[in-house]
Scaffold this active site. Structure first.
Site, PDB file in Angstrom:
ATOM      1  N   SER A 255       0.829  -1.198   0.000  1.00 47.17           N
ATOM      2  CA  SER A 255       0.000   0.000   0.000  1.00 47.17           C
ATOM      3  C   SER A 255       0.865   1.249   0.000  1.00 47.17           C
ATOM      4  CB  SER A 255      -0.915   0.019   1.224  1.00 47.17           C
ATOM      5  OG  SER A 255      -0.145   0.202   2.403  1.00 47.17           O
ATOM      6  N   LYS A 256       0.224   2.401  -0.203  1.00 48.55           N
ATOM      7  CA  LYS A 256       0.940   3.675  -0.201  1.00 48.55           C
ATOM      8  C   LYS A 256       1.613   3.928   1.135  1.00 48.55           C
ATOM      9  CE  LYS A 256      -1.947   5.920  -3.687  1.00 48.55           C
ATOM     10  NZ  LYS A 256      -2.893   7.015  -3.980  1.00 48.55           N
ATOM     11  N   ARG A 257       1.051   3.375   2.200  1.00 49.04           N
ATOM     12  CA  ARG A 257       1.626   3.595   3.542  1.00 49.04           C
ATOM     13  C   ARG A 257       3.010   2.973   3.674  1.00 49.04           C
ATOM     14  NH1 ARG A 257      -3.596   2.222   4.686  1.00 49.04           N
ATOM     15  NH2 ARG A 257      -2.984   0.103   5.275  1.00 49.04           N
TER      16      ARG A 257
END
Length: 484
Positions: A255-257
């Site tokens: 994910s972007k995280r």
């Protein structure tokens, strides 16, 4: 399949390119190029709400930097354009094919509003889903025509079968069968007149003669719906290649995280495009000989899509860093210097010859930001403990180090030539005169001028870069630290 291989990469312009999308593009490129086929870039911008300004530029920039150059696309018409879905939409292309399905009895106009659709929701296995109940399918033709004449908002839905099963074949996952009762009447044309992603995909893939459709396995559940549309038109179904999920090291979806989910994130973190491409190619596939470091041309020659794995692929940062380091080592000195210079300038603002420092670090870093920690002492000596001068292996103690530095300082003050070779020669003379080992002298000198036990170069190389004045100042300071 005897016909020419034609693959496509069809991203939506919604921001930076995710690693999963990059792998899709790469595999589509490799499949085409391995067979001497055609690789197509198509921009799928029918979802107007999700579009991000400048995202098409990001796509083009990413494709250029990775070397995944398309044979056909928005800027290279191979006779199948336009290659941007919104432009195809303006030509009435999708509406035309949707109406063809209506005439065949395979699709219908749906005038249901949001309130009605909300009432169809139900909970299945703890999850709320909405299955359209086909209520508009039975509307009389005259009523439909009247509603259309009145301009009532509507969509066009595909009429999925409700009995029996649909089986489709995927190269990676084999034959997959679903019950038709699970297939909802998906929307083909939205109320704004734009086609849905699913419908535009099928129409464009057919018209562009795409032979192999490469995408993530999250689209496996959509494949039977696509096949029903192909069959309704009487079109040939392409070969499906659904790629495995990419997870992080905790086996969660990337994910972007995570901070490294997009290609541009990785470039920002100091990775080389060719290293990223090499690594991404191995996320779900490996060559028969298990070679790991491979150029794009080598990947093209070796790639066999039938050997893509089903299992999720783990994006491991340590492995990527190692691979990037190998690519950095292979760079020409000129290319490395050009790439390293911004990092060197950020770490060292005092006047130095950056060209002398760059070769010191090339074989010692895995990503370019590593440079700062290796060279920051050229800017200023960090705080260090005088115990650092004591080293059994180099036969150096705090006392002997202090004595060496005090004797070396006046020698260096008289030294006019402060080049590495001249300095090393003069210190070697001192070593012989004192009948001691090199390390007994060079260790304390290096600690004095760097303040570090580990440096990317030896004492005399460091002094050459620092220059006479700064070197003498640092040695004098070290003597003061040892005496204090």
């Amino acid at each position: 399949m005897n016909k020419k291989i034609r693959t496509r990469f069809a991203p939506s312009p919604t921001g930076r390119m995710h690693v999963g999308n990059l792998r899709t593009a790469l595999y589509a490129y490799l499949i085409a190029k391995h067979e001497g086929g055609t690789f197509i870039l198509r921009i799928e911008d029918t979802d107007q709400e999700r579009q991000v300004e400048g995202a098409v530029d990001i796509i083009n920039r990413t494709m250029e930097k990775t070397g995944l150059l398309h044979d056909e696309g928005p800027d290279k018409d191979g006779g199948f354009g336009p290659y941007v879905q919104s432009e195809r939409q303006k030509e009435g292309l999708y509406q035309k094919y949707a109406e063809e399905l209506i005439e065949k009895g395979a699709a219908y106009y749906c005038f249901c509003q949001q309130e009605e659709l909300e009432s169809m929701k139900r909970v299945v296995n703890g999850k709320e889903i909405s299955i359209y109940d086909k209520r508009c399918l039975s509307r009389p033709k005259e009523e439909v025509e009247q509603l259309l004449k009145e301009g009532k908002p509507h969509v066009i839905r595909f009429n999925m079968p409700t009995e029996g099963q649909t089986t489709f074949q995927d190269v990676i996952y084999g034959d997959i069968t679903v019950n038709n009762e699970e297939l909802e009447d998906l929307i083909l044309i939205k109320s704004d007149g734009f086609p849905t992603y699913n419908f535009a995909n099928v129409v464009d893939d057919h018209l562009m003669q795409i032979s192999h459709v490469v995408r993530g396995n999250e689209y496996l559940s959509s494949a039977p719906k696509y096949n029903r549309i192909y069959e309704a038109f009487g079109w040939e179904i392409p070969t499906y290649v659904h790629c495995p999920l990419i997870t992080d090291e905790d086996h969660q979806k990337l994910s972007k995280r995570s901070g490294h989910s997009s290609f541009e994130d990785l470039l920002d973190q100091g990775y080389l495009p060719e290293a990223v491409v090499n690594y991404v190619a191995l996320l779900g596939w490996s060559p028969a000989d298990n070679q790991e470091i491979m150029s794009l041309d080598e990947l093209v020659a070796a790639f066999d899509y039938t050997h893509i794995n089903k299992s999720p692929a783990v994006f491991g940062v340590p492995k990527l860093k190692w691979m990037n380091g190998e690519y950095i080592k292979k760079m020409s000195p000129e290319a490395f210097y050009e790439k390293a210079l911004p990092y060197l300038k950020e770490a060292i603002t005092r006047p130095v010859d950056y060209k002398k420092i760059a070769p010191m670090v090339q074989s010692r870093i895995e990503v370019f930001p590593d440079i700062k920690e290796l060279v920051d002492f050229f800017q200023e000596v960090p705080e260090y403990d005088k115990a650092l001068f004591a080293n059994k292996k180099q036969k150096s103690t705090e006392e002997s180090a202090c004595e060496v530095l005090k004797e070396i300082l006046p020698i260096l003050e008289e030294q006019e030539d402060f080049s590495n070779d001249a300095l090393y020669s003069r210190l070697s003379e001192y070593v012989k005169e004192k009948e001691v080992k090199n390390g007994t002298v060079l260790w304390p000198v290096r600690i004095a001028v760097s303040g570090k036990a580990m440096t990317p170069a030896g004492a005399t190389e460091i002094m050459e870069v620092l220059g006479k004045e700064e070197s003498l100042k640092r040695i004098a300071s070290a003597i003061g630290k040892l005496e204090g």
